[in-house]
Design an enzyme around this catalytic site. Sequence first.
Site, PDB file in Angstrom:
ATOM      1  N   HIS A  46      -3.660  -6.716   0.987  1.00 36.75           N
ATOM      2  CA  HIS A  46      -2.387  -6.077   1.354  1.00 36.75           C
ATOM      3  C   HIS A  46      -1.727  -5.541   0.085  1.00 36.75           C
ATOM      4  O   HIS A  46      -1.819  -6.152  -0.982  1.00 36.75           O
ATOM      5  CB  HIS A  46      -1.481  -7.105   2.048  1.00 36.75           C
ATOM      6  CG  HIS A  46      -0.266  -6.480   2.649  1.00 36.75           C
ATOM      7  ND1 HIS A  46       0.823  -6.110   1.883  1.00 36.75           N
ATOM      8  CD2 HIS A  46       0.029  -6.126   3.922  1.00 36.75           C
ATOM      9  CE1 HIS A  46       1.737  -5.565   2.671  1.00 36.75           C
ATOM     10  NE2 HIS A  46       1.276  -5.555   3.915  1.00 36.75           N
ATOM     11  N   GLU A  73       1.186  -5.637  -0.975  1.00 40.21           N
ATOM     12  CA  GLU A  73       2.087  -6.582  -1.663  1.00 40.21           C
ATOM     13  C   GLU A  73       1.276  -7.553  -2.518  1.00 40.21           C
ATOM     14  O   GLU A  73       1.727  -7.970  -3.585  1.00 40.21           O
ATOM     15  CB  GLU A  73       2.960  -7.306  -0.620  1.00 40.21           C
ATOM     16  CG  GLU A  73       4.049  -6.376  -0.098  1.00 40.21           C
ATOM     17  CD  GLU A  73       4.521  -6.658   1.326  1.00 40.21           C
ATOM     18  OE1 GLU A  73       4.288  -7.758   1.851  1.00 40.21           O
ATOM     19  OE2 GLU A  73       5.131  -5.741   1.922  1.00 40.21           O
ATOM     20  N   LYS A 121       4.674 -11.796   7.204  1.00 37.15           N
ATOM     21  CA  LYS A 121       4.957 -11.942   5.758  1.00 37.15           C
ATOM     22  C   LYS A 121       5.620 -13.307   5.525  1.00 37.15           C
ATOM     23  O   LYS A 121       5.304 -14.262   6.231  1.00 37.15           O
ATOM     24  CB  LYS A 121       5.797 -10.768   5.261  1.00 37.15           C
ATOM     25  CG  LYS A 121       5.164  -9.425   5.641  1.00 37.15           C
ATOM     26  CD  LYS A 121       5.722  -8.247   4.935  1.00 37.15           C
ATOM     27  CE  LYS A 121       5.009  -7.002   5.426  1.00 37.15           C
ATOM     28  NZ  LYS A 121       5.409  -5.788   4.697  1.00 37.15           N
ATOM     29  N   GLU A 169      -2.478   1.620   5.153  1.00 37.88           N
ATOM     30  CA  GLU A 169      -1.040   1.403   5.012  1.00 37.88           C
ATOM     31  C   GLU A 169      -0.548   2.120   3.756  1.00 37.88           C
ATOM     32  O   GLU A 169      -0.631   1.553   2.653  1.00 37.88           O
ATOM     33  CB  GLU A 169      -0.741  -0.089   4.876  1.00 37.88           C
ATOM     34  CG  GLU A 169      -1.168  -0.924   6.057  1.00 37.88           C
ATOM     35  CD  GLU A 169      -0.363  -2.222   6.136  1.00 37.88           C
ATOM     36  OE1 GLU A 169       0.327  -2.407   7.140  1.00 37.88           O
ATOM     37  OE2 GLU A 169      -0.405  -3.002   5.189  1.00 37.88           O
ATOM     38  N   SER A 214       5.950   0.845   8.611  1.00 39.14           N
ATOM     39  CA  SER A 214       7.128   1.218   9.403  1.00 39.14           C
ATOM     40  C   SER A 214       6.791   1.686  10.817  1.00 39.14           C
ATOM     41  O   SER A 214       7.413   2.618  11.325  1.00 39.14           O
ATOM     42  CB  SER A 214       7.964   2.276   8.661  1.00 39.14           C
ATOM     43  OG  SER A 214       8.473   1.732   7.458  1.00 39.14           O
ATOM     44  N   ASN A 219       2.159  -8.989  11.158  1.00 38.84           N
ATOM     45  CA  ASN A 219       2.201  -9.588   9.821  1.00 38.84           C
ATOM     46  C   ASN A 219       3.635 -10.054   9.563  1.00 38.84           C
ATOM     47  O   ASN A 219       4.496  -9.253   9.227  1.00 38.84           O
ATOM     48  CB  ASN A 219       1.764  -8.530   8.781  1.00 38.84           C
ATOM     49  CG  ASN A 219       1.874  -9.048   7.356  1.00 38.84           C
ATOM     50  OD1 ASN A 219       2.081 -10.240   7.144  1.00 38.84           O
ATOM     51  ND2 ASN A 219       1.733  -8.140   6.392  1.00 38.84           N
TER      52      ASN A 219
HETATM   53  P1  PGA Z   1       6.261  -2.733   7.897  1.00 38.71           P
HETATM   54  O1  PGA Z   1       5.078  -3.559   7.166  1.00 38.71           O
HETATM   55  O2  PGA Z   1       5.841  -2.554   9.324  1.00 38.71           O
HETATM   56  O3  PGA Z   1       7.467  -3.609   7.736  1.00 38.71           O
HETATM   57  O4  PGA Z   1       6.375  -1.448   7.174  1.00 38.71           O
HETATM   58  C1  PGA Z   1       3.729  -3.305   7.463  1.00 38.71           C
HETATM   59  C2  PGA Z   1       2.859  -4.180   6.596  1.00 38.71           C
HETATM   60  O5  PGA Z   1       3.201  -4.431   5.439  1.00 38.71           O
HETATM   61  O6  PGA Z   1       1.804  -4.642   7.044  1.00 38.71           O
END
Ligand code: PGA
Length: 249
Positions: A96, A98, A11, A168, A212, A9
């Site tokens: 997601h 976000e 983003k 997540e 992460s 992802n």
């Molecule tokens: P990250 O993001 O690996 O930077 O924590 C994961 C995600 O939001 O899918």
Amino acid sequence: MRRKIVAANWKMNGSGGFAKSLISELKVQLSVLDKDVEVVIIPPSLYVAEIRRLISDASFTVGIQNTAQWDQGAYTGEVSAKMAADVGCEYVLVGHSERRQLFGESDQVVADKVQQVLKSGLVALLCIGETLSERQAGQAEDVVSRQLQAALQSLDSNSWNKVMVAYEPVWAIGTGKTATAKDAQAMHLHMRNVLGSMGAPASDVSLLYGGSVKPDNARELFEQPDIDGGLIGGASLIADDFVNICRAV
Ligand code: PGA
């Protein structure tokens, strides 16, 4: 059928030049990856067509980070699931955290988006997970159950093979904090139980962990019996890190 997946992802990061160099690096380094592992690249939507072209000689697939809850019409700025299918996407991230937190997506909106994705013949990669305060209040399992049920309750029985779920925990996304392998496994098992209670062929649904994931914690997470792969944010932007995570699956 349950598969091993590593999804990148990106983003809202990168550029055309960045995409080109990262993909060419991944193609070289992942050319000998186990055939059972599927690598899905999920770039900003503007770059989907370009990524499709860049991966035409590789075994990667492409997804999109978000599509609308509507079919078509006067929704300025939105992209439909049907359009994502039209340009060659196979996966759509839905819900997601976000999107839920920054763009106010409710459980109902997430459920409507899942329906649109399935109607378009794509795979919905549903994202769920609790916030830190919900975890501290002992509500993590309840939140995950609610999000699963709300998003997937109106699924017909033929659609389960078009659904994957990424757990997540919100407190682990982009923070450098990861759920321990034991906690992540416990939540994935809980998710399988909830899916089973909803009539899903639970042992066939791919469940990913995200938050992460890095090369040094990937192996332990992916060794867990109910974790089938990962949804990778930050580390998917660094070729060596992403390659090592893919190898860990
Ligand atoms: P990250 O993001 O690996 O930077 O924590 C994961 C995600 O939001 O899918």
